[in-house]
Design a protein around this motif. Sequence first.
Motif, PDB file in Angstrom:
ATOM      1  N   ALA A 414       0.824  -1.211   0.000  1.00 46.79           N
ATOM      2  CA  ALA A 414       0.000   0.000   0.000  1.00 46.79           C
ATOM      3  C   ALA A 414       0.857   1.259   0.000  1.00 46.79           C
ATOM      4  O   ALA A 414       0.558   2.239  -0.696  1.00 46.79           O
ATOM      5  CB  ALA A 414      -0.936  -0.013   1.213  1.00 46.79           C
ATOM      6  N   ALA A 415       1.934   1.221   0.793  1.00 48.00           N
ATOM      7  CA  ALA A 415       2.836   2.379   0.829  1.00 48.00           C
ATOM      8  C   ALA A 415       3.503   2.594  -0.520  1.00 48.00           C
ATOM      9  O   ALA A 415       3.622   3.732  -1.005  1.00 48.00           O
ATOM     10  CB  ALA A 415       3.884   2.196   1.926  1.00 48.00           C
ATOM     11  N   GLN A 416       3.934   1.489  -1.150  1.00 48.35           N
ATOM     12  CA  GLN A 416       4.533   1.616  -2.480  1.00 48.35           C
ATOM     13  C   GLN A 416       3.523   2.128  -3.500  1.00 48.35           C
ATOM     14  O   GLN A 416       3.872   2.951  -4.361  1.00 48.35           O
ATOM     15  CB  GLN A 416       5.088   0.263  -2.912  1.00 48.35           C
ATOM     16  N   LYS A 417       2.275   1.642  -3.386  1.00 47.40           N
ATOM     17  CA  LYS A 417       1.244   2.118  -4.319  1.00 47.40           C
ATOM     18  C   LYS A 417       0.969   3.607  -4.101  1.00 47.40           C
ATOM     19  O   LYS A 417       0.825   4.376  -5.070  1.00 47.40           O
ATOM     20  CB  LYS A 417      -0.036   1.309  -4.134  1.00 47.40           C
ATOM     21  N   ALA A 418       0.889   4.002  -2.808  1.00 46.54           N
ATOM     22  CA  ALA A 418       0.670   5.429  -2.529  1.00 46.54           C
ATOM     23  C   ALA A 418       1.829   6.276  -3.044  1.00 46.54           C
ATOM     24  O   ALA A 418       1.626   7.355  -3.619  1.00 46.54           O
ATOM     25  CB  ALA A 418       0.485   5.633  -1.027  1.00 46.54           C
ATOM     26  N   GLN A 420       3.799   5.436  -5.510  1.00 44.08           N
ATOM     27  CA  GLN A 420       3.712   5.429  -6.974  1.00 44.08           C
ATOM     28  C   GLN A 420       2.634   6.395  -7.460  1.00 44.08           C
ATOM     29  O   GLN A 420       2.819   7.110  -8.459  1.00 44.08           O
ATOM     30  CB  GLN A 420       3.419   4.005  -7.462  1.00 44.08           C
ATOM     31  N   ASP A 421       1.484   6.421  -6.717  1.00 46.87           N
ATOM     32  CA  ASP A 421       0.423   7.360  -7.097  1.00 46.87           C
ATOM     33  C   ASP A 421       0.889   8.802  -6.941  1.00 46.87           C
ATOM     34  O   ASP A 421       0.572   9.667  -7.769  1.00 46.87           O
ATOM     35  CB  ASP A 421      -0.815   7.105  -6.235  1.00 46.87           C
ATOM     36  N   THR A 422       1.647   9.036  -5.851  1.00 49.56           N
ATOM     37  CA  THR A 422       2.166  10.391  -5.648  1.00 49.56           C
ATOM     38  C   THR A 422       3.119  10.779  -6.771  1.00 49.56           C
ATOM     39  O   THR A 422       3.058  11.904  -7.308  1.00 49.56           O
ATOM     40  CB  THR A 422       2.884  10.475  -4.296  1.00 49.56           C
ATOM     41  N   ARG A 423       3.995   9.838  -7.145  1.00 46.41           N
ATOM     42  CA  ARG A 423       4.914  10.127  -8.254  1.00 46.41           C
ATOM     43  C   ARG A 423       4.149  10.340  -9.548  1.00 46.41           C
ATOM     44  O   ARG A 423       4.471  11.242 -10.344  1.00 46.41           O
ATOM     45  CB  ARG A 423       5.904   8.977  -8.414  1.00 46.41           C
ATOM     46  N   THR A 424       3.098   9.498  -9.770  1.00 54.36           N
ATOM     47  CA  THR A 424       2.311   9.658 -10.989  1.00 54.36           C
ATOM     48  C   THR A 424       1.614  11.015 -11.020  1.00 54.36           C
ATOM     49  O   THR A 424       1.572  11.691 -12.056  1.00 54.36           O
ATOM     50  CB  THR A 424       1.279   8.529 -11.089  1.00 54.36           C
ATOM     51  N   MET A 425       1.075  11.412  -9.839  1.00 55.84           N
ATOM     52  CA  MET A 425       0.413  12.704  -9.780  1.00 55.84           C
ATOM     53  C   MET A 425       1.399  13.842 -10.033  1.00 55.84           C
ATOM     54  O   MET A 425       1.087  14.819 -10.729  1.00 55.84           O
ATOM     55  CB  MET A 425      -0.253  12.876  -8.407  1.00 55.84           C
ATOM     56  N   GLU A 426       2.609  13.703  -9.462  1.00 56.93           N
ATOM     57  CA  GLU A 426       3.623  14.727  -9.714  1.00 56.93           C
ATOM     58  C   GLU A 426       3.998  14.770 -11.193  1.00 56.93           C
ATOM     59  O   GLU A 426       4.155  15.848 -11.769  1.00 56.93           O
ATOM     60  CB  GLU A 426       4.862  14.441  -8.865  1.00 56.93           C
TER      61      GLU A 426
END
Length: 538
Positions: A414-418, A420-426
Amino acid sequence: MQERVLAALRKARASFASFSTGQKAVTISLVAALAVGGFFFMQWSSKPVYGTLYSNLSGADGSAIVEQLTADGVPYQLTDGGATIQVPQEQVYELRLKMSGQGLPTQADGGGYALLDKQGVTTSDFMQHVGYQRALEGELANTIKSIEGVTSASVHLAIPQKDVFADDAAKPTASVLVGTTPDKPLNNSQVKAVVNLVSSSVEGMSPADVTLADSTGKVLSAAGEQALTGAGDEREQQTQSFEQRMGGSIQQMLTQVLGPDKAVVKVTADLDFDQTETTSQQYVSDPNLPPLSQTTKEETYTGGGTPTGGVLGPDNIQVPTGAAGNDYKSTTETRDNAVGLVTETRKTAPGKVRKLDVAVLVDGQAAAGVDTAEIQRIVSSAAGIDAQRGDTIAVSAMPFDDSAAEQAAADLAAAQKAEQDTRTMELVKTGALALGIGLLFLIALLRGRRKKRRTQLSKKELEQIEALQAELERVRAQAELEAAEREALPAGTGEPAPAPAESDGRREELRDEISGLVDRQPEEVAQLLRGWLADRRS
């Protein structure tokens, strides 16, 4: 020169005025970014580089130095809780000389061998002894304060006076109190350095006679403890390091067989940190070597008389045996052989394994097809288990509880997904910003091309406008000529002047065409009219 500057400014203003709205926005943004960057660069480049003026200052000395720097208008910075003062690097040495001339800092003159300079000629032997002891304590305190992490130090020495009539002289002792920053306590090597430094500075003092404590009251090295040979925290660290090394090697071996997280290894070691020295002597000789010296003594005797004594008869009367006499011979031999002496001294280094206990726990599911006895034999060989030494080993197979590991894996996923989502959003934000900037540049480029196209199309119409202007001038000149001719006619002729119907019609047509051009190209017509007015004014 001024005219060139003004011309350049007019040209720049005219170029900026010809930009479209998007080009103006981009230009203003770039100029603002350059201005802000230049401002911060100037601030950074103009900021002075600070160097340390004094460190480990007392509160009184720090206050006096800061007051003097403020009076002189010198910028400064305080670090280490006010114990260190920093000034611009190019003024460090000059300020040190200036402060030294004013007697700052005063703590440099509060102790050390400078106390011996104040003794007079009439000083008693007792005062000389006390003064030397105080000077030595001050010098040791100043030296200890130079160690990294030490903010203050106080040394107390107990040096007994020498007595020539005493058989057993008392040994000197020392107690040291150090103050450190809360986030940087003294480590083992620094503790050893302080203890060795104090013991080596006083004659007849050993490291076991030094007591070291910190400002919190914690005893770092007590008198009588040989902390320098691996005692205390260092022994515990060495033991833990050995256990981790041994357990890690066994764990790595079991991971190759059972897989990751399928076995747990626990090693408990009892290490011997005592230093022992054994001396043995052995005498050896070689029988093939000739003796160093040899002495032989022979002694013989031959007797001719009747021998005394005999065999007792029935009435206890001695009966002669009939022997002829006594013969005696004795030989004595003495040899001095070459004998060698072998002396062997063995010193045992600390850290020998006194006892070793190994416990291995294997997952029951992973050990379904594995023989635990074979695992125990392999681990015993790898760890060097010695039953005569008292070592023990235990291998057990039990089902592992994987719920915590699964939950940890889920949390990690979950932390890695979050993340990854943060990086994707950036990345999306960065891409949107880049796309927006690209769209602005594209709009500016399209507007520039459209304006250029309009300019190119308007040239044809400008030629038409110029042709119309020439025609309008011709019509106007003709009208003026006709008016002049009418005025030149005799007043009494009575003939009416011919109406300029053709000229008026042509003028109306030209006016209509110019009105149409103004509707279609208002900017170009206005620019053309401004040019006409400028030509007329000139």
